[in-house]
Design a protein around this motif. Structure first.
Motif, PDB file in Angstrom:
ATOM      1  N   TRP A 370       0.831  -1.193   0.000  1.00 43.21           N
ATOM      2  CA  TRP A 370       0.000   0.000   0.000  1.00 43.21           C
ATOM      3  C   TRP A 370       0.870   1.248   0.000  1.00 43.21           C
ATOM      4  N   MET A 376      -7.970   3.390  -2.785  1.00 44.12           N
ATOM      5  CA  MET A 376      -8.585   2.107  -2.455  1.00 44.12           C
ATOM      6  C   MET A 376      -9.935   1.961  -3.158  1.00 44.12           C
ATOM      7  N   TRP A 377     -10.611   3.087  -3.301  1.00 41.28           N
ATOM      8  CA  TRP A 377     -11.897   3.130  -4.014  1.00 41.28           C
ATOM      9  C   TRP A 377     -12.044   4.518  -4.595  1.00 41.28           C
ATOM     10  N   ILE A 388     -11.056   7.205  -1.951  1.00 37.63           N
ATOM     11  CA  ILE A 388     -10.765   6.844  -0.563  1.00 37.63           C
ATOM     12  C   ILE A 388      -9.344   6.290  -0.525  1.00 37.63           C
ATOM     13  N   THR A 389      -8.486   6.952   0.220  1.00 35.58           N
ATOM     14  CA  THR A 389      -7.074   6.577   0.289  1.00 35.58           C
ATOM     15  C   THR A 389      -6.733   6.072   1.687  1.00 35.58           C
ATOM     16  N   PRO A 390      -5.637   5.325   1.835  1.00 33.47           N
ATOM     17  CA  PRO A 390      -5.204   4.914   3.180  1.00 33.47           C
ATOM     18  C   PRO A 390      -4.962   6.095   4.110  1.00 33.47           C
ATOM     19  N   TRP A 392      -6.594   9.001   4.391  1.00 35.75           N
ATOM     20  CA  TRP A 392      -7.819   9.485   5.006  1.00 35.75           C
ATOM     21  C   TRP A 392      -8.544   8.381   5.769  1.00 35.75           C
ATOM     22  N   THR A 393      -8.390   7.144   5.339  1.00 33.45           N
ATOM     23  CA  THR A 393      -8.984   6.033   6.091  1.00 33.45           C
ATOM     24  C   THR A 393      -8.368   5.938   7.477  1.00 33.45           C
ATOM     25  N   VAL A 396      -9.580   8.903   9.642  1.00 31.50           N
ATOM     26  CA  VAL A 396     -10.934   8.722  10.170  1.00 31.50           C
ATOM     27  C   VAL A 396     -10.928   7.683  11.296  1.00 31.50           C
ATOM     28  N   LEU A 397     -10.187   6.599  11.093  1.00 27.80           N
ATOM     29  CA  LEU A 397     -10.074   5.579  12.131  1.00 27.80           C
ATOM     30  C   LEU A 397      -9.473   6.166  13.401  1.00 27.80           C
TER      31      LEU A 397
END
Length: 547
Positions: A370, A376-377, A388-390, A392-393, A396-397
Motif C-alpha cells: 500500500w 482504495m476506491w 478513498i485513500t489509506p 484518510w482512512t 478517520v479511524l
C-alpha cells in the motif's frame, strides 16, 4: 530481615518519611541529570546532526533577515524581531512550487533564532553546517523533562486521591491507602524522569520533542481540575512549539462533550483561540485599522458581557477579542504564512505511510504494497473525482478512536476510576499506531505519558516498559543508520529484521491500553463509599463536581 526492620523503623515517623522521600527525590534527580550527560558524551559518533544543523540554519536566516531590514542596528533586538516576523513571508514568497523547507511553528522558530543569535555572538565565525554550543537547547530539554515529571506526579496523585487509592496493583494494595497516591505519583514521575527513549531523543539525537510534553501533562491536569480555559491556553502554547500536539488536542474538546458540558468545551476553545491569537497577533494585525477594530470590538464586548454579569466573563471577553483578531487579519491584510508554513506544510511534506523506522500499522500496510495516497476506491461523476485513500482512512479511524478515548476519560471521571490516566495517555499511543506519516521519534510522547500506568496496574506497567523499549529501539535504529559504523552493522541488521514483529507487539500493547481506557471499571475496584455518592470533582479539595 535486619534491613527490612530498619526500613520499617525509618518509615515509622512522619518526619523520617519526609526525609527519606526528599533524599530519594534528590538521588533520582542527580542520577537523571548524570544519565543525560553520559548519554550526550557517549553518542558523539552516532549523533543525528541534521536537526541541529537545520535549526541553526533557520535561526541564522532570522538574523540575516533582521540585518537586511535594519541595517542601521543589525545586531539589536529590534532588528532580531523584525527579521523573525518577516521570515515566514520571505520563505513563502521565495519558495519553489510550495517547497518551503521551513516547517517550524512560531515559538520553535523563535527558540531556534534566539539560540542562533547566542551562538553567533560567542562564535562569530562558526560554520552553518557545524553549529557549536548546543548546550542551551539541551538545558531547555532538561527543564521540559523535569517539568514533565513534576506534572505527571501531580496528575497521578490527583487521580489516585480521587479514586481513594484504588489500584489494580497487588503491590500497591499493601501500602496504606493514605500514602498510596503519593507513592504512585512518585513512582510514575521517577519512571518518566528516567525514560530511556526521551533521554536518547533529547540528549543523544538530539531533538526537541520534549518541549511539548509538559504542556500536554499540564493541560491534562487543568482538564482534570476543570480549568478548561487554561487547558486550551496550554494546548495552544504547546502547539506553537510542535504542531504534532494538534493531533491529540481534540481529545480535550471531546472529553467535556461526552459529559454534556458544552460550556466547558467552549471555554477550552476560547482559551486555545485566545492564546493562539496573542502569539500570532504580530502577523495578523499589521495595520492600524486592524488594531483599532480589535480594540473597539473588545471594549464594546467587554462592556456588554460585564453588564450582563455572565459567568466566566473574562474568558468570553478574551475569546471575542481573539476571534476579532483573526477576522481582522483575514480582512485587513494580515499574514497567515505562519499557518501555511508552520503547520499545513509539515502535514503534507512527507507523502509516505511511515518515515524511517516505525513499529505501527502503516508500516505493515506498506509491507503489503500500500501507499499513502493509493486510491482504495474511487468514483467519477462529471468533473468531480472522489477517492478513498489509506491516508484518510487511517485519519478517520484515528479520530473515531480518539473520540472513544475521550469517552473513556469522561466515564472514568464519573466513576472515580484511576484508569482515566490510561485514557489520558492513550491518544499519543493511538496516534503513533494508526496515523500515516509518523516518524520513529513520535512514540516517545506515548512512552513518557504512559508512565501513568505505574499507578494503575502491573499489567499496564509492563506494557509501558514494552512501549519504552520499542521507542528507544526505533530512535537508536535511525541514529545508527545515519552513520553506519562498521561496529554497528549487525545491530542495524537486527533492528531492521525485527520491525514486522515489533510492529505487531506495539499494536497489541496499544490495543490493551485502549481497552483499559474504554472498559467499565470492575466492581472489585470500586469503593463502597463512592458507589453511594455523587461524582466528585477532580480537585485537590473536597469540592463537588458539576454534573
Amino acid at each position: 530481615m535486619v534491613v527490612r526492620s530498619l526500613f520499617r523503623r525509618l518509615c515509622a515517623g512522619q518526619f523520617a518519611r519526609r526525609i527519606f522521600v526528599a533524599l530519594l527525590v534528590i538521588t533520582l534527580l542527580v542520577a537523571g541529570i548524570g544519565l543525560r550527560q553520559w548519554t550526550w558524551q557517549k553518542t558523539k559518533h552516532v549523533r543525528f546532526q541534521h536537526d541541529i544543523v537545520n535549526g541553526f540554519y533557520w535561526g541564522s536566516e532570522t538574523l540575516a533577515e533582521g540585518r537586511k531590514l535594519s541595517p542601521d542596528a543589525p545586531d539589536s533586538w529590534f532588528a532580531f524581531f523584525r527579521g523573525y516576523f518577516a521570515l515566514y513571508d520571505r520563505v513563502k514568497r521565495e519558495a519553489y512550487e510550495g517547497d518551503y523547507g521551513l516547517d517550524y511553528p512560531p515559538l520553535r522558530l523563535l527558540a531556534m533564532s534566539i539560540w542562533a543569535r547566542q551562538v553567533r555572538e560567542q562564535f562569530p565565525g562558526v560554520d552553518d553546517g557545524h553549529p557549536e554550543h548546543v548546550k542551551p537547547l539541551l538545558h531547555a530539554n532538561l527543564v521540559c523533562e523535569l517539568i514533565s515529571a513534576v506534572a505527571l506526579f501531580f496528575l497521578v496523585r490527583l487521580w489516585m486521591r480521587r479514586a481513594s487509592g484504588a489500584t489494580g496493583s497487588p503491590f500497591l494494595r499493601r501500602v496504606p491507602a493514605e500514602r498510596r497516591a503519593l507513592i504512585c505519583g512518585l513512582t510514575a514521575a521517577s519512571v518518566a524522569w528516567l525514560e530511556s527513549s526521551m533521554i536518547l531523543d533529547a540528549h543523544g539525537w538530539p531533538q526537541w520533542d520534549a518541549w511539548i510534553v509538559p504542556f500536554y501533562l499540564l493541560a491534562a491536569l487543568a482538564a482534570s481540575t476543570k480549568r478548561w480555559f487554561w487547558c486550551g491556553c496550554l494546548l495552544a502554547a504547546g502547539a506553537m512549539l510542535k504542531g504534532q500536539l494538534l493531533f491529540v488536542a481534540p481529545f480535550f474538546v471531546l472529553w467535556p462533550l461526552w459529559q454534556k458540558r458544552w460550556a466547558s468545551a467552549l471555554r477550552l476553545l476560547v482559551g486555545f483561540t485566545t492564546t493562539a491569537a496573542l502569539l500570532v497577533s504580530p502577523w495578523l494585525l499589521r495595520t492600524p485599522a486592524a488594531w483599532i477594530s480589535v480594540t473597539i470590538i473588545g471594549l464594546v464586548g467587554s462592556f456588554i458581557i460585564l453588564r450582563r454579569r455572565l459567568p466566566h466573563a473574562g474568558a468570553w471577553i478574551a475569546g471575542l477579542t481573539a476571534l476579532t483578531a483573526f477576522i481582522a487579519g483575514a480582512l485587513a491584510g494580515g499574514s497567515f504564512a505562519w499557518l501555511q508554513i508552520g503547520f499545513l506544510y509539515g502535514s503534507e511534506h512527507y507523502p509516505y505511510l511511515f518515515i524511517s523506522s516505525c513499529y505501527n500499522l502503516p508500516f505493515l500496510l506498506d509491507n503489503l504494497g500500500w501507499s499513502l495516497k493509493w486510491p482504495m476506491w474511487s468514483y467519477e461523476f462529471g468533473s468531480r473525482y472522489v477517492a478513498i485513500t489509506p491516508q484518510w482512512t487511517l485519519r478517520v479511524l484515528y479520530l473515531g478512536t480518539l473520540a472513544l478515548c475521550a469517552r473513556g476519560a469522561a466515564r472514568h471521571t464519573r466513576n472515580r476510576d484511576p484508569r482515566g490516566l490510561i485514557a489520558i495517555a492513550a491518544p499519543w499511543l493511538v496516534m503513533f499506531a494508526l496515523l500515516g506519516q509518523m516518524q520513529e521519534r513520535y512514540l516517545v510522547w506515548g512512552a513518557v505519558v504512559s508512565a501513568v500506568a505505574l499507578g494503575v496496574s502491573v499489567r499496564l506497567s509492563a506494557i509501558h516498559f514494552v512501549i519504552s523499549v520499542a521507542s528507544t529501539a526505533m530512535i537508536a535504529h535511525v541514529m545508527l543508520i545515519d552513520k553506519k559504523l562498521e561496529a554497528t552493522l549487525r545491530v542495524i541488521n537486527l533492528l531492521h529484521n525485527v520491525r514486522p514483529y515489533a510492529s505487531g507487539v506495539v499494536l497489541v500493547c496499544v490495543a490493551v491500553c485502549l481497552w483499559d481506557a474504554l472498559a467499565v471499571r470492575l466492581p472489585m475496584f470500586q469503593s463502597r463509599r463512592y458507589r453511594r455518592l455523587e461524582p466528585a470533582s477532580l480537585s485537590l479539595g473536597a469540592t463537588a463536581e458539576e454534573v
